[in-house]
Motif scaffolding. Structure first.
Motif, PDB file in Angstrom:
ATOM      1  N   ILE A   1       2.736  -1.446 -10.095  1.00 60.09           N
ATOM      2  CA  ILE A   1       1.312  -1.737  -9.902  1.00 60.09           C
ATOM      3  C   ILE A   1       0.514  -1.322 -11.140  1.00 60.09           C
ATOM      4  N   ARG A   2       0.827  -0.154 -11.706  1.00 64.96           N
ATOM      5  CA  ARG A   2       0.114   0.280 -12.911  1.00 64.96           C
ATOM      6  C   ARG A   2       0.334  -0.691 -14.062  1.00 64.96           C
ATOM      7  N   ALA A   3       1.550  -1.209 -14.211  1.00 68.21           N
ATOM      8  CA  ALA A   3       1.821  -2.169 -15.277  1.00 68.21           C
ATOM      9  C   ALA A   3       0.978  -3.432 -15.111  1.00 68.21           C
ATOM     10  N   ILE A   4       0.902  -3.951 -13.890  1.00 66.78           N
ATOM     11  CA  ILE A   4       0.081  -5.150 -13.636  1.00 66.78           C
ATOM     12  C   ILE A   4      -1.408  -4.830 -13.808  1.00 66.78           C
ATOM     13  N   ALA A   5      -1.830  -3.647 -13.366  1.00 67.50           N
ATOM     14  CA  ALA A   5      -3.233  -3.243 -13.533  1.00 67.50           C
ATOM     15  C   ALA A   5      -3.605  -3.157 -15.015  1.00 67.50           C
ATOM     16  N   LEU A   6      -2.705  -2.666 -15.827  1.00 70.32           N
ATOM     17  CA  LEU A   6      -2.960  -2.608 -17.270  1.00 70.32           C
ATOM     18  C   LEU A   6      -2.969  -4.015 -17.876  1.00 70.32           C
ATOM     19  N   GLU A   7      -2.040  -4.849 -17.444  1.00 75.82           N
ATOM     20  CA  GLU A   7      -1.962  -6.222 -17.963  1.00 75.82           C
ATOM     21  C   GLU A   7      -3.223  -7.019 -17.640  1.00 75.82           C
ATOM     22  N   PHE A   8      -3.760  -6.859 -16.422  1.00 76.45           N
ATOM     23  CA  PHE A   8      -4.914  -7.644 -15.984  1.00 76.45           C
ATOM     24  C   PHE A   8      -6.220  -6.844 -15.995  1.00 76.45           C
ATOM     25  N   ASN A   9      -6.187  -5.652 -16.578  1.00 78.70           N
ATOM     26  CA  ASN A   9      -7.364  -4.794 -16.727  1.00 78.70           C
ATOM     27  C   ASN A   9      -8.064  -4.495 -15.399  1.00 78.70           C
ATOM     28  N   ILE A  10      -7.295  -4.042 -14.429  1.00 76.00           N
ATOM     29  CA  ILE A  10      -7.844  -3.622 -13.139  1.00 76.00           C
ATOM     30  C   ILE A  10      -7.905  -2.093 -13.167  1.00 76.00           C
ATOM     31  N   VAL A  11      -9.052  -1.592 -13.571  1.00 72.53           N
ATOM     32  CA  VAL A  11      -9.216  -0.173 -13.873  1.00 72.53           C
ATOM     33  C   VAL A  11      -8.866   0.723 -12.695  1.00 72.53           C
ATOM     34  N   GLU A  12      -9.294   0.380 -11.484  1.00 74.23           N
ATOM     35  CA  GLU A  12      -9.086   1.271 -10.336  1.00 74.23           C
ATOM     36  C   GLU A  12      -7.616   1.432  -9.943  1.00 74.23           C
ATOM     37  N   LEU A  13      -6.736   0.575 -10.447  1.00 72.93           N
ATOM     38  CA  LEU A  13      -5.314   0.707 -10.134  1.00 72.93           C
ATOM     39  C   LEU A  13      -4.498   1.268 -11.308  1.00 72.93           C
ATOM     40  N   GLN A  14      -5.132   1.506 -12.440  1.00 74.54           N
ATOM     41  CA  GLN A  14      -4.393   1.931 -13.626  1.00 74.54           C
ATOM     42  C   GLN A  14      -3.902   3.368 -13.571  1.00 74.54           C
ATOM     43  N   THR A  15      -4.473   4.182 -12.701  1.00 74.62           N
ATOM     44  CA  THR A  15      -4.070   5.592 -12.636  1.00 74.62           C
ATOM     45  C   THR A  15      -3.357   5.939 -11.323  1.00 74.62           C
ATOM     46  N   ILE A  16      -2.933   4.935 -10.605  1.00 70.64           N
ATOM     47  CA  ILE A  16      -2.243   5.188  -9.339  1.00 70.64           C
ATOM     48  C   ILE A  16      -0.984   6.036  -9.597  1.00 70.64           C
ATOM     49  N   ASN A  17      -0.705   6.934  -8.678  1.00 70.77           N
ATOM     50  CA  ASN A  17       0.529   7.721  -8.758  1.00 70.77           C
ATOM     51  C   ASN A  17       1.253   7.573  -7.425  1.00 70.77           C
ATOM     52  N   THR A  18       2.344   8.285  -7.259  1.00 69.80           N
ATOM     53  CA  THR A  18       3.177   8.083  -6.075  1.00 69.80           C
ATOM     54  C   THR A  18       2.454   8.439  -4.793  1.00 69.80           C
ATOM     55  N   PHE A  19       1.720   9.561  -4.762  1.00 70.14           N
ATOM     56  CA  PHE A  19       1.056   9.880  -3.501  1.00 70.14           C
ATOM     57  C   PHE A  19      -0.117   8.964  -3.218  1.00 70.14           C
ATOM     58  N   ASN A  20      -0.826   8.443  -4.267  1.00 69.28           N
ATOM     59  CA  ASN A  20      -1.849   7.423  -4.034  1.00 69.28           C
ATOM     60  C   ASN A  20      -1.219   6.151  -3.477  1.00 69.28           C
ATOM     61  N   TYR A  21      -0.065   5.794  -4.061  1.00 64.53           N
ATOM     62  CA  TYR A  21       0.624   4.596  -3.611  1.00 64.53           C
ATOM     63  C   TYR A  21       0.977   4.699  -2.128  1.00 64.53           C
ATOM     64  N   TYR A  22       1.621   5.799  -1.727  1.00 67.70           N
ATOM     65  CA  TYR A  22       2.016   5.938  -0.328  1.00 67.70           C
ATOM     66  C   TYR A  22       0.806   5.993   0.601  1.00 67.70           C
ATOM     67  N   SER A  23      -0.300   6.566   0.158  1.00 65.96           N
ATOM     68  CA  SER A  23      -1.521   6.589   0.975  1.00 65.96           C
ATOM     69  C   SER A  23      -2.052   5.174   1.188  1.00 65.96           C
ATOM     70  N   MET A  24      -2.120   4.389   0.104  1.00 67.15           N
ATOM     71  CA  MET A  24      -2.589   3.000   0.216  1.00 67.15           C
ATOM     72  C   MET A  24      -1.630   2.171   1.063  1.00 67.15           C
ATOM     73  N   PHE A  25      -0.351   2.332   0.820  1.00 61.68           N
ATOM     74  CA  PHE A  25       0.676   1.600   1.557  1.00 61.68           C
ATOM     75  C   PHE A  25       0.551   1.892   3.052  1.00 61.68           C
ATOM     76  N   SER A  26       0.437   3.157   3.404  1.00 62.67           N
ATOM     77  CA  SER A  26       0.322   3.563   4.806  1.00 62.67           C
ATOM     78  C   SER A  26      -0.941   2.973   5.443  1.00 62.67           C
TER      79      SER A  26
END
Length: 192
Positions: free
Chosen positions: A41-66
């Motif tokens: 997700i961070r790679a795609i966020a950087l590629e498409f300049n989606i700032v709010e997803l560029q700093t996602i980490n594992t616990f953010n990911y699992y929180s969003m996923f849940s």
């Protein structure tokens, strides 16, 4: 070495372990799926300049996923749901649709060959995920690039057969070492 055009900084799975264990009941050695997916997700966020997803980490990911599983699929998330690659694909594709991104997560499940990994990076110019028996129960790593004899990887936990690795990070693994763990799933980010 041929590298993907965007390589997110390495994310050490062990740094998130206590929080994830207490909140999601996922053991520290079972978080690689989320770690791989947050990297993608961070790679795609950087590629498409989606700032709010560029700093996602594992616990953010699992929180969003849940939250997506509960709010969109209307199910309470169990440990098995958190481990299912199909659910992770669904979540990432739903997230990409939300941002109108022309990207889809694709998964090939079978015995994976080195040539397939290299072809995926050549075709998409993006990182790919690889699941194999790096540990007795299976493990997922990110592949950043390749040359004739090796793969540039981010292994969030450290490759089990390399006992000297005590922490996750970015490494170069030989093609032989990768094939010795019997890779069984390739996760790619494809243009649609």
């Amino acid at each position: 070495m041929k590298l993907a055009k965007i390589i997110p900084s390495p994310n050490d799975q062990r740094d998130d372990a206590a929080w994830l264990e207490s909140n999601f009941k996922i053991a520290g050695n079972s978080q690689c799926q989320g770690n791989l997916r947050d990297d993608m997700i961070r790679a795609i966020a950087l590629e498409f300049n989606i700032v709010e997803l560029q700093t996602i980490n594992t616990f953010n990911y699992y929180s969003m996923f849940s939250a997506y599983m509960k709010d969109v699929k209307n199910i309470h998330v169990s440990r098995l749901d958190l481990m299912s690659f199909q659910n992770h694909n669904w979540f990432m594709n739903t997230l990409f649709e939300k941002y109108d991104l022309p990207i889809k997560v694709m998964t090939k499940s079978s015995q994976i060959k080195i040539s397939e990994i290299k072809e995926s990076i050549e075709k998409t110019n993006r990182i790919v995920g690889l699941h194999g028996y790096f540990t007795p129960s299976g493990h997922a790593i990110r592949i950043n690039g390749f040359d004739d004899k090796s793969l540039d990887v981010n292994d969030p936990y450290g490759f089990h057969p390399y006992k000297e690795i005590k922490k996750g990070g970015r490494f170069v693994y030989s093609n032989e070492k990768i094939m010795s763990v019997k890779p069984y799933r390739l996760v790619t980010l494809e243009d649609i």
